[in-house]
Design an enzyme around this catalytic site. Structure first.
Site, PDB file in Angstrom:
ATOM      1  N   ASP A 196       0.842  -1.203   0.000  1.00 38.99           N
ATOM      2  CA  ASP A 196       0.000   0.000   0.000  1.00 38.99           C
ATOM      3  C   ASP A 196       0.873   1.247   0.000  1.00 38.99           C
ATOM      4  O   ASP A 196       2.074   1.171   0.226  1.00 38.99           O
ATOM      5  CB  ASP A 196      -0.972  -0.017   1.192  1.00 38.99           C
ATOM      6  CG  ASP A 196      -0.277  -0.149   2.543  1.00 38.99           C
ATOM      7  OD1 ASP A 196       0.966  -0.103   2.604  1.00 38.99           O
ATOM      8  OD2 ASP A 196      -0.974  -0.295   3.555  1.00 38.99           O
ATOM      9  N   ASN A 214      -6.743  -0.421  14.159  1.00 39.22           N
ATOM     10  CA  ASN A 214      -8.185  -0.462  13.895  1.00 39.22           C
ATOM     11  C   ASN A 214      -8.592  -1.713  13.110  1.00 39.22           C
ATOM     12  O   ASN A 214      -9.723  -1.816  12.657  1.00 39.22           O
ATOM     13  CB  ASN A 214      -8.633   0.807  13.146  1.00 39.22           C
ATOM     14  CG  ASN A 214      -7.984   0.929  11.773  1.00 39.22           C
ATOM     15  OD1 ASN A 214      -7.183   0.070  11.384  1.00 39.22           O
ATOM     16  ND2 ASN A 214      -8.320   1.974  11.051  1.00 39.22           N
ATOM     17  N   HIS A 253      -7.204  -2.776  10.241  1.00 36.55           N
ATOM     18  CA  HIS A 253      -7.020  -2.726   8.789  1.00 36.55           C
ATOM     19  C   HIS A 253      -5.883  -3.652   8.341  1.00 36.55           C
ATOM     20  O   HIS A 253      -5.025  -4.040   9.110  1.00 36.55           O
ATOM     21  CB  HIS A 253      -6.818  -1.287   8.289  1.00 36.55           C
ATOM     22  CG  HIS A 253      -5.500  -0.652   8.593  1.00 36.55           C
ATOM     23  ND1 HIS A 253      -5.319   0.715   8.550  1.00 36.55           N
ATOM     24  CD2 HIS A 253      -4.299  -1.162   8.920  1.00 36.55           C
ATOM     25  CE1 HIS A 253      -4.070   1.002   8.828  1.00 36.55           C
ATOM     26  NE2 HIS A 253      -3.424  -0.121   9.063  1.00 36.55           N
ATOM     27  N   GLU A 270      -9.444  -0.399   5.183  1.00 30.74           N
ATOM     28  CA  GLU A 270      -9.871   0.149   6.467  1.00 30.74           C
ATOM     29  C   GLU A 270     -11.182  -0.496   6.901  1.00 30.74           C
ATOM     30  O   GLU A 270     -11.850  -1.157   6.093  1.00 30.74           O
ATOM     31  CB  GLU A 270     -10.074   1.666   6.331  1.00 30.74           C
ATOM     32  CG  GLU A 270      -8.824   2.448   5.910  1.00 30.74           C
ATOM     33  CD  GLU A 270      -7.846   2.687   7.056  1.00 30.74           C
ATOM     34  OE1 GLU A 270      -7.918   1.992   8.090  1.00 30.74           O
ATOM     35  OE2 GLU A 270      -6.986   3.581   6.899  1.00 30.74           O
TER      36      GLU A 270
HETATM   37  C1  GLP Z   1      -0.054   1.047   8.298  1.00 32.32           C
HETATM   38  C2  GLP Z   1       0.081   0.460   6.879  1.00 32.32           C
HETATM   39  C3  GLP Z   1       0.061  -1.039   6.878  1.00 32.32           C
HETATM   40  C4  GLP Z   1       0.677  -1.555   8.150  1.00 32.32           C
HETATM   41  C5  GLP Z   1      -0.187  -1.187   9.327  1.00 32.32           C
HETATM   42  C6  GLP Z   1       0.443  -1.466  10.666  1.00 32.32           C
HETATM   43  O1  GLP Z   1      -0.808   2.211   8.322  1.00 32.32           O
HETATM   44  N1  GLP Z   1      -0.917   0.921   5.963  1.00 32.32           N
HETATM   45  O2  GLP Z   1       0.716  -1.511   5.725  1.00 32.32           O
HETATM   46  O3  GLP Z   1       0.828  -2.942   8.091  1.00 32.32           O
HETATM   47  O4  GLP Z   1      -0.628   0.146   9.236  1.00 32.32           O
HETATM   48  O5  GLP Z   1       1.456  -0.539  10.938  1.00 32.32           O
HETATM   49  P1  GLP Z   1       2.504  -0.758  12.110  1.00 32.32           P
HETATM   50  O6  GLP Z   1       3.281  -1.960  11.765  1.00 32.32           O
HETATM   51  O7  GLP Z   1       3.371   0.490  12.099  1.00 32.32           O
HETATM   52  O8  GLP Z   1       1.726  -0.910  13.362  1.00 32.32           O
END
Ligand code: GLP
Length: 241
Positions: free
Chosen positions: A66, A132, A134, A139
């Site tokens: 993403d 959340n 996602h 989302e």
């Molecule tokens: C982010 C990204 C995801 C990621 C997730 C968890 O916003 N869009 O690709 O896996 O949220 O992030 P983190 O590993 O920093 O908790």
């Protein structure tokens, strides 16, 4: 009902090395692996461990999961640059192809081009889980058949982007859709730290629901959950149906 996924729980200081060892095994067994990788704080230690192990990416193709829209090209929070900085550029044996999400032209077309790359087939997809629920930027509200698309970011995701150092809070992004992710031959769900414990339990043991898009990953027949002990504290081992 017993879980269909495989769950591996590691001590926090052993997590990254364990996941890296598994990935090196996959790359060794299948050098032309087509792999989808996420960014975020979760995989950062994994990428360090892969660099340290001299992971054999040379025949592999890496696709990004993403990306944010609306950030300048050199913004440190841009996912394509972050993955390059944390992994791709540090590998002694870099992938034959690296596909960040190419944002040239209209965002819908950028999403469409990336979707075509993913549709050619993914052998392995690594995803994190948002606080959340996602997956990528699928989302809350995203269904299991959601397409690769331009998405409005949830407020939580915008805050996380700022914590990643984004100069301005991005409002939208592009994500591979859940449908495409579920087509991957294998999926690894990564979760570390106490802050992920509640949402990981909801994703694995609560109802499958668009409110927690990660819950749909349980539909996949080759899902491995790689968690550290802190992220696993709320799991009971008893998923609801
Ligand atoms: C982010 C990204 C995801 C990621 C997730 C968890 O916003 N869009 O690709 O896996 O949220 O992030 P983190 O590993 O920093 O908790």
């Amino acid at each position: 009902r017993s879980p269909r996924y495989r769950l591996e729980v590691l001590p926090p200081d052993a997590w990254a090395g364990h996941v890296a060892d598994r990935l090196v095994e996959r790359l060794t067994a299948r050098p032309t692996l087509r792999i989808c990788l996420p960014t975020g704080d979760t995989p950062t230690p994994l990428y360090d461990a892969l660099v340290g192990r001299g992971a054999p990416f040379g025949g592999a193709e890496v696709l990004l999961l993403d990306e944010y829209l609306g950030l300048s090209e050199d913004d440190p929070a841009r996912a394509g640059e972050r993955l390059r900085r944390e992994l791709i550029d540090r590998l002694a044996d870099p992938p034959a192809a690296y596909h960040p999400i190419d944002l040239a032209g209209p965002p819908d077309q950028a999403a469409g081009r990336h979707d075509v790359l993913a549709a050619a087939g993914l052998d392995l997809t690594l995803v994190g889980i948002g606080r959340n629920g996602h997956v990528g930027f699928n989302e809350p509200g995203s269904d299991a058949d959601s397409e690769t698309r331009v998405v409005a970011l949830a407020a939580e995701s915008r805050q996380v982007a700022e914590a990643y150092g984004a100069s301005e809070g991005p409002r939208s992004g592009i994500t591979l859709g859940l449908r495409r992710l579920l087509e991957s031959a294998e999926i690894w769900l990564l979760a570390t730290g106490r802050s992920k414990a509640e949402i990981l339990a909801r994703a694995l043991e609560g109802p499958e629901t668009p409110q927690v898009p990660a819950s749909f990953l349980r539909r996949h027949h080759r899902l491995t959950v790689l968690a550290d002990e802190a992220a696993a504290t709320r799991l009971t081992g008893r998923p609801s149906s």
